[in-house]
Structures are given as C-alpha cells and as structure tokens.
Design a protein around this motif. Structure first.
Motif: not given
Length: 255
Positions: A153-154, A156-158, A160, A201-202
């Motif tokens: 996970q990036s 940036e995604d984390r 969020r 969570d992506s």
C-alpha cells in the motif's frame, strides 16, 4: 585498588526533599446492586502529589481507604482504554488526567461513563459497545486466493485512513454522544470510526457492505454533529470528520 566512596553532603540530602503534597477531595459515585438500587456519592480526602494522575488517586483510595471501590484499568499509559470515566463532568482516561490540570482546590468528581448500564461503582457493561464494533466488521476483507506476498500500500493510501487507526476502544466518544444516551441502538461514534478505518483502506473489498450496515436507521444518519465525540477522544481523532466522510461516501459511493 579500592574505589573511593562518595558520600552525599547534608546540603545535598536536604535538596532531595519529598515531592510537595496537597490535600485533595475525591468525590466518587458509588453503586453496588447487592446493597441498593440507588447510587450515592462518597468523599475521600487524599494527600497526593498534584503531578500524579486521577488513576493514582483511585489506587490510593482502593489500597488505603476502601478496598471495595471498583474500577477498570490495565496498562495505565493511555493505550488499553479501559479506564475511561467521567472526571469533573467530562469523559477522560484516568491514567492520562493529572490532578493539577483539573482544579484540585475543589472536589474532583469521578463517575462512570454515561449511556451504558452501571455494573458496580465505575464499571459499566461494555457489551453493547463492543457488539456495535463487531457489527461493522472491523477486519480486512478481501476476495480471491490468499496472496503469496504482503499486500502493498502506498503512503498516500495509508494516510487516507491513518487518523481512525488510533482508536483504542475506550468508549469515551460513544458515551459522550447525546444520541447514544437516548437510544442505545445507535451504532455510536467508535463503531463508525472503526468502519471508516476499513472502508477507506485501499486493500479492503467490503466497503460497500459496511456502508450498507451504516446506512441503517441506527447508523451514521443518527449523528447530529455536536462534536462531543471529537472533544472526548483521548487520542485526538477527528471523530466528527470521519463520520461526515462516511456520510459523504454513502451519498456519492466514492471511497
């Protein structure tokens, strides 16, 4: 060769005087269903260092004054969330609240958090709270075969959902909510916060399912945006913001 021993001088010994103690009155709400169905207030006077915590005061009462006083605590460092209670009318963690910060010149009132059935003294029945938490499925849900390596996970995604990962399930936010006081069926802020943590969570694939759970009449639409939950959170989570983001996701179906 012998090692010389340094002895403390009298002046040095005098400089290490014990910490300054003050007299503080703890006014604790007591309830024992085996004795009476009515709660009462009981005062305890303590000699205590103002830099100590409310939890330290409760320990002194239980160990030195009245061993029947009942309350929850575990880590005593603001991580387990078990010692949430109302202190001077506000939800706080007893282990994180210093005596000097709550006007010790007046009686310090300590009572159980609101909206949950009191079992004894400062202990409440947490089962309704944890049931709401379980109902939003607070765990990662994915489809297909188990991956052969870590799910990446990036940053940036984390970021969020980073804020809502801080929840320690102390119930301070939920038990500060007027809607929850009046209707125990409401999921409450903590459950919504923990749903938020996975909805955004992506790596998770059950966001739609959680949103439908919170779209229920006892879900996010019961929130009246009073900000009590955000004010009460000992971890500084922007609870009201998280609830608004879940509402927005329900309307737009974008998350």
């Amino acid at each position: 060769m012998s090692t010389p021993t340094l002895e403390k001088s009298a002046a040095s010994a005098e400089s290490e005087a014990p910490a300054h103690l003050i007299t503080v009155t703890f006014r604790v709400r007591r309830f024992n269903p085996e004795i009476s169905d009515q709660a009462t207030w009981q005062d305890f006077q303590l000699e205590i260092d103002p830099k100590e915590r409310v939890l330290d005061g409760l320990h002194k009462i239980k160990w030195d004054h009245d061993g029947t006083l009942t309350f929850r605590r575990s880590c005593a460092h603001g991580i387990c969330g078990s010692d949430a209670m109302r202190i001077n009318g506000k939800n706080r963690l007893a282990c994180k609240t210093l005596i000097k910060d709550i006007n010790p010149s007046k009686p310090i009132t300590v009572e159980p958090i609101k909206g949950l059935t009191v079992l004894k003294d400062l202990v409440v029945d947490m089962e309704p709270f944890f049931q709401a938490y379980r109902d939003v499925m607070p765990f990662l849900i994915t489809k297909g075969n188990e991956p052969t390596r870590e799910r990446l996970q990036s940053a940036e995604d984390r970021e969020r959902f980073d804020d809502t990962t801080k929840c320690i399930l102390c119930a301070a936010c939920t038990s500060s909510c007027p809607v929850f006081w009046n209707d125990g069926q409401y999921f409450g802020p903590a459950a919504i916060v923990n749903a938020h943590r996975f909805i955004f969570d992506s790596r998770d694939e059950a966001g739609e399912q959680r949103l439908e759970i919170l779209n229920d009449k006892d879900g996010v639409w019961r929130c009246r945006t009073t900000f009590n939950c955000t004010d009460a959170c000992p971890r500084g989570i922007e609870v009201t913001k998280a609830i608004q983001e879940v509402k927005r996701a329900l309307i737009t179906r974008r998350f």
